[in-house]
Design a protein around this motif. Structure first.
Motif, PDB file in Angstrom:
ATOM      1  N   ILE A   1      -0.617  10.353  -7.194  1.00 46.14           N
ATOM      2  CA  ILE A   1      -0.727   9.429  -8.332  1.00 46.14           C
ATOM      3  C   ILE A   1      -2.017   9.715  -9.112  1.00 46.14           C
ATOM      4  CG2 ILE A   1      -1.185   7.002  -8.918  1.00 46.14           C
ATOM      5  CD1 ILE A   1       0.834   6.229  -6.725  1.00 46.14           C
ATOM      6  N   GLN A   2      -3.111   9.881  -8.388  1.00 45.99           N
ATOM      7  CA  GLN A   2      -4.387  10.132  -9.074  1.00 45.99           C
ATOM      8  C   GLN A   2      -4.353  11.454  -9.831  1.00 45.99           C
ATOM      9  OE1 GLN A   2      -6.772   7.661  -9.218  1.00 45.99           O
ATOM     10  NE2 GLN A   2      -7.400   9.002 -10.909  1.00 45.99           N
TER      11      GLN A   2
ATOM     12  N   ILE B   1      -2.806  -0.269 -10.077  1.00 42.74           N
ATOM     13  CA  ILE B   1      -3.408   1.064 -10.187  1.00 42.74           C
ATOM     14  C   ILE B   1      -3.617   1.444 -11.652  1.00 42.74           C
ATOM     15  CG2 ILE B   1      -2.963   3.529  -9.803  1.00 42.74           C
ATOM     16  CD1 ILE B   1      -1.436   2.646  -7.216  1.00 42.74           C
TER      17      ILE B   1
ATOM     18  N   ILE C   1       4.769   8.299 -11.565  1.00 40.86           N
ATOM     19  CA  ILE C   1       4.292   7.481 -10.443  1.00 40.86           C
ATOM     20  C   ILE C   1       5.470   6.768  -9.765  1.00 40.86           C
ATOM     21  CG2 ILE C   1       2.955   5.411  -9.868  1.00 40.86           C
ATOM     22  CD1 ILE C   1       0.895   6.327 -11.930  1.00 40.86           C
TER      23      ILE C   1
ATOM     24  N   THR D   1       0.716   9.859  -1.313  1.00 42.20           N
ATOM     25  CA  THR D   1       1.203   9.316  -2.590  1.00 42.20           C
ATOM     26  C   THR D   1       0.033   8.976  -3.504  1.00 42.20           C
ATOM     27  OG1 THR D   1       3.213   8.451  -1.571  1.00 42.20           O
ATOM     28  CG2 THR D   1       2.560   7.440  -3.647  1.00 42.20           C
ATOM     29  N   MET D   2      -1.019   8.385  -2.949  1.00 40.97           N
ATOM     30  CA  MET D   2      -2.175   8.012  -3.776  1.00 40.97           C
ATOM     31  C   MET D   2      -2.841   9.259  -4.381  1.00 40.97           C
ATOM     32  SD  MET D   2      -2.316   4.806  -4.097  1.00 40.97           S
ATOM     33  CE  MET D   2      -3.910   4.685  -4.903  1.00 40.97           C
ATOM     34  N   THR D   3      -2.885  10.324  -3.600  1.00 40.70           N
ATOM     35  CA  THR D   3      -3.480  11.565  -4.116  1.00 40.70           C
ATOM     36  C   THR D   3      -2.651  12.094  -5.291  1.00 40.70           C
ATOM     37  OG1 THR D   3      -4.308  12.111  -1.933  1.00 40.70           O
ATOM     38  CG2 THR D   3      -4.159  13.924  -3.501  1.00 40.70           C
TER      39      THR D   3
ATOM     40  N   ARG E   1       1.920  -2.971  -7.200  1.00 37.91           N
ATOM     41  CA  ARG E   1       0.818  -2.068  -6.857  1.00 37.91           C
ATOM     42  C   ARG E   1       0.612  -1.027  -7.962  1.00 37.91           C
ATOM     43  NH1 ARG E   1      -3.625  -0.808  -5.691  1.00 37.91           N
ATOM     44  NH2 ARG E   1      -4.230   0.747  -4.160  1.00 37.91           N
TER      45      ARG E   1
ATOM     46  N   ASP F   1       0.833  -1.202   0.000  1.00 35.59           N
ATOM     47  CA  ASP F   1       0.000   0.000   0.000  1.00 35.59           C
ATOM     48  C   ASP F   1       0.868   1.252   0.000  1.00 35.59           C
ATOM     49  OD1 ASP F   1      -2.367  -1.374  -0.006  1.00 35.59           O
ATOM     50  OD2 ASP F   1      -2.410  -1.540   2.187  1.00 35.59           O
ATOM     51  N   PHE F   2       0.366   2.299  -0.615  1.00 32.64           N
ATOM     52  CA  PHE F   2       1.037   3.592  -0.598  1.00 32.64           C
ATOM     53  C   PHE F   2       0.298   4.511   0.372  1.00 32.64           C
ATOM     54  CE2 PHE F   2       1.969   2.644  -5.343  1.00 32.64           C
ATOM     55  CZ  PHE F   2       2.990   1.779  -4.979  1.00 32.64           C
ATOM     56  N   SER F   3       0.988   5.568   0.787  1.00 30.15           N
ATOM     57  CA  SER F   3       0.357   6.527   1.702  1.00 30.15           C
ATOM     58  C   SER F   3      -0.772   7.266   0.987  1.00 30.15           C
ATOM     59  CB  SER F   3       1.396   7.537   2.191  1.00 30.15           C
ATOM     60  OG  SER F   3       1.773   8.363   1.100  1.00 30.15           O
ATOM     61  N   ALA F   4      -1.617   7.886   1.800  1.00 30.17           N
ATOM     62  CA  ALA F   4      -2.731   8.666   1.232  1.00 30.17           C
ATOM     63  C   ALA F   4      -2.173   9.797   0.364  1.00 30.17           C
ATOM     64  CB  ALA F   4      -3.596   9.221   2.354  1.00 30.17           C
TER      65      ALA F   4
END
Ligand code: FES
Length: 175
Positions: free
Chosen positions: A24-25, A65, A43, A20-22, A61, A15-18
């Motif tokens: 990436i999106q 994604i 990414i 990092t996910m933000t 991961r 899992d990535f941190s919140a």
């Protein structure tokens, strides 16, 4: 069903941190629908910024994604020397070893760093402070021998300058 790369089965996606996910999106959204794979380089940088390196689990991961095969991520991550595929020290010394730098002594600088830190190229010092890598031309050919660390260039290197640099990096890492 998609065929899985053998390593994809062996190493679970992490899992990535919140944050990092933000990020990436945000980058994925810059590309047209169906072209999300184009975000892969940025990414992988986000992943490396979070963990310091890019593990197989992290690449798996990223593949999830982007809805692509893990091998497509491995191909990109292994092509570019800027991605670290093993854990690294706090400071990654990337010494250019291409012709123009070699002509002005990059081999001597690499040997001197190896001796000083008691490591070989590709290894990390026992205190976890330094990893030594060699890379191809970094575009500072008139300023060799040179190395890059944390996106900063250190040029016209001599043994004395290497000593000063290592000391400064040790001090910075302890403060
Ligand atoms: S040859 Fe070393 S920076 Fe170009």
């Amino acid at each position: 069903m998609k065929a899985e790369h053998p390593q994809a089965v062996n190493e679970a996606p992490i899992d990535f941190s919140a944050h990092t996910m933000t990020e990436i999106q945000r980058v994925i959204d810059l590309f047209p629908a169906g072209k999300q794979k184009s975000a892969i380089l940025r990414i992988l940088h986000f992943v490396q910024e979070e963990f310091g390196w890019v593990s197989v689990g992290a690449m798996n991961r990223v593949a999830q994604i982007l809805d692509i095969q893990p091998i497509e991520v491995y191909e990109v991550a292994t092509f570019y020397t800027m991605f670290h595929l093993d854990p690294v020290g706090k400071n990654v010394l990337e010494v250019c070893r291409t012709g123009p730098c070699q002509l002005v002594g990059s081999d001597d600088i690499i040997s001197y760093i190896e001796q000083t830190l008691d490591i070989k190229v590709g290894e990390t010092s026992k205190d976890g402070m330094f990893t030594l890598k060699t890379v191809e031309c970094l575009g500072a050919c008139g300023y060799g021998p040179m190395l890059m660390c944390k996106y900063k260039f250190y040029e016209h290197l001599t043994k004395e300058k290497v000593n000063e640099l290592l000391d400064a990096m040790r001090d910075a890492s302890q403060s």
